[in-house]
Every structure is written in C-alpha cells, then in structure tokens.
Design a protein around this motif. Structure first.
Motif: not given
Length: 319
Positions: A126, A128, A144, A208, A222, A224-225, A228-229, A264, A266, A297
């Motif tokens: 993902d 951001v 990122i 992220n 967290a 990376l994929d 979600r933030l 979390t 989005t 995201v």
C-alpha cells in the motif's frame, strides 16, 4: 521477467554519490552483467523527476540510494506513473535513520543492500496519499512508511544533521528527552469512518510501516499490504507524575487507554480552528506544517523489492 530484461535506475542522493563502497558495489554488479544506470541528485525534486521519467527511459526497476527523505521523493515520482507502467522500487539505505529499510529487514551496508535489491522479487504494498488543504490549492503527496505529527514531528525536523550523523537513531531519542521538559501539544479535530474526536495531542502517528524517528516503534501491528492505516494518538499530560501511566500505555498500545489510543482506518482527516497552531508533520523524513490534512490508503499501489519472509507483509503472518 527474466534477469536479462531487467534494467535498473539507481537514484543516489548527491551527498552519497561519492561513497566508495557504493561505487565499488555498482562496478561489481555491472561486471556481473547487471544493467545499472546511475543518476545523482543535485537539488530538491531531482529524485522524483528521475523516478517519473525512468519508465520512458526503459527502466523496469528504480533503486533509491539515500535516507528516508530520498526514498520518499522517489516514491512520489513513481506515483506519477500509471500503475500498469510503474517500475518496482528498491532501496539502498544511506541515511541516518533508515526507518523503513530497517523495519523490513534490508541490509544497511551499500554493497549488500544493492546486491539484495538486484535479487529480491517485488511485493505489492500500500501507499498512503496525503492531501493538505482543500480545492484547487490542495497539495497531494505520498508516503510508504509513516507520518508523525506534533511532538514526534518536532523531534525529527529539529534534530541537527550533524547530531544525526554522529549518533544515528540515538540522536532522535536524545532530542526527545530534551524536548519532553518543554513539550507543546497540538489541537485538532480528527475524523475517520463514523467517528469524530477533538483532542489536544502530544503525538499523532499514521503508519503504513511500523517505526519512525530513528527506530521508535509507533505502529507495532502495521502491515504494508493490509489496506489499513495504523493510527496512534497520544494525549497531552499535565503533570510529570502522569508520565509513568503514559509510558506504560505506550508499551502496550491499547485500543483506548487514558492517554494512548491505537486503531486502524482507511482514511483520516485532521482539521484545526483558526486560532490553533498548524500541525508540524514529518512524512518519511520530510518536514512540513499543515492546518488541514487528510491521509488515505491507496491499496497495493507500488511493487517494492523486499526480502522473502518480511514480517510487514500479511502473507508472512504467523498464528
């Protein structure tokens, strides 16, 4: 894609372009048959421009050699390229903090890092998107790893560069300890999903990735994929006697503690009132101030060359 089809653009922060270990590594990889073109930055914006034009020059991969700020600029250049043409990103960490590279398990020496970037497969992660302001004057940028706001951003942006070089990540901890005695909180209203919360915050972290400020883990869960933030809110305190409770909560990251809240989302938006101070922010090493900003995201927007088994990828979660 076969190895013979891969063409690499190495974008080097100008301050690191004369690094002898990096030069030796490039020469060795070229002798081994790797096709590597090198571009060194001269001024701000160069790295983004080189990255954006890489695909038109026939490059399949772009490798950022520098600190978190250089990586951030390369990411922003790549995000200007259509998704189906966007080159994969590799990283050779050469900064003082190297938060993203450290958290994903990349080698921290130029030679091994370059060799790794040339051998790893790309994994979609993902990105951001941050939008500051509104309407036609809105400023859009990407990251990122992490944005920190308030106290955390002050530490990162005000730590002297000489101190960073001398102490590495420890410089951030030292500045944090000095500033804790005269900290400033920042007021704002946060909006996410159906929630709205007005707070005076000591720290806001929008992750992220997991860490910022030279190794400070602010988003321990967290991925990376995951689309979600990870959001960390640290409320202000009024007395030094409250610090043990705050520190204890920061070790556990509760969903809703007395001073710490971790959740979390989005998308999240922060707005301030006319009499509130603009928020100091740091996006992957880049400092700025904004009165209104929104982060959202962009799922699986960028392929990044990561080690197999990277713990920040959902596929490698272990029960």
């Amino acid at each position: 894609m076969t190895d013979s089809q891969k063409r690499y653009l190495l974008i080097v922060n100008g301050k690191s372009s004369g690094d002898p270990m990096l030069r030796e590594a490039v020469l060795a990889e070229r002798k081994a048959g790797k096709e590597i073109t090198v571009r060194a930055t001269w001024e701000g914006g160069d790295a983004a421009e080189f990255a954006e034009k890489a695909v038109d020059d026939g490059m399949t991969h772009v490798i950022a050699a520098g600190g978190d700020g250089t990586v951030n600029e390369v990411v922003n250049g790549l995000m200007r390229v259509a998704h189906d043409r966007r080159p994969a990103l590799g990283i050779v960490p050469m900064g003082s903090a190297n938060d993203f590279a450290t958290s994903v398990g990349l080698p921290l020496e130029p030679g091994p890092a370059l060799s790794a970037a040339l051998s790893f497969e790309g994994a979609p992660i993902d990105v951001v998107r941050m939008t500051a302001g509104q309407g036609s004057e809105a400023d859009v940028s990407y990251y990122i790893n992490m944005t920190t706001g308030g106290f955390g951003a002050e530490i990162t942006s005000t730590t002297p560069k000489m101190l960073k070089r001398m102490l590495g990540g420890g410089a951030y901890s030292l500045m944090g300890a000095l500033k804790a005695w005269r900290h400033q909180s920042y007021r704002g209203t946060l909006h996410w999903q159906e929630h709205e919360q007005s707070e005076s915050l000591l720290l806001l972290a929008l992750g992220n990735g997991r860490q910022s400020g030279g190794g400070q883990v602010l988003a321990p869960r967290a991925r990376l994929d995951d689309g979600r933030l990870d959001v960390l809110l640290v409320k202000d305190f009024s007395s030094v006697w409250e610090l043990p409770t705050l520190i204890g909560e920061l070790q556990n990251f509760p969903a809703e503690g007395r001073y710490v809240r971790y959740f979390t989302a989005t998308k999240l938006t922060v707005t301030t009132r006319a009499d509130d101070a603009p928020w100091p922010l740091t996006l992957d090493g880049e400092a700025r101030h904004h009165e209104r900003f929104s982060v959202e995201v962009v799922p699986l927007a960028l392929s990044v060359l990561l080690p197999e088994g990277c713990t920040l990828l959902s596929a490698n979660d272990h029960p």
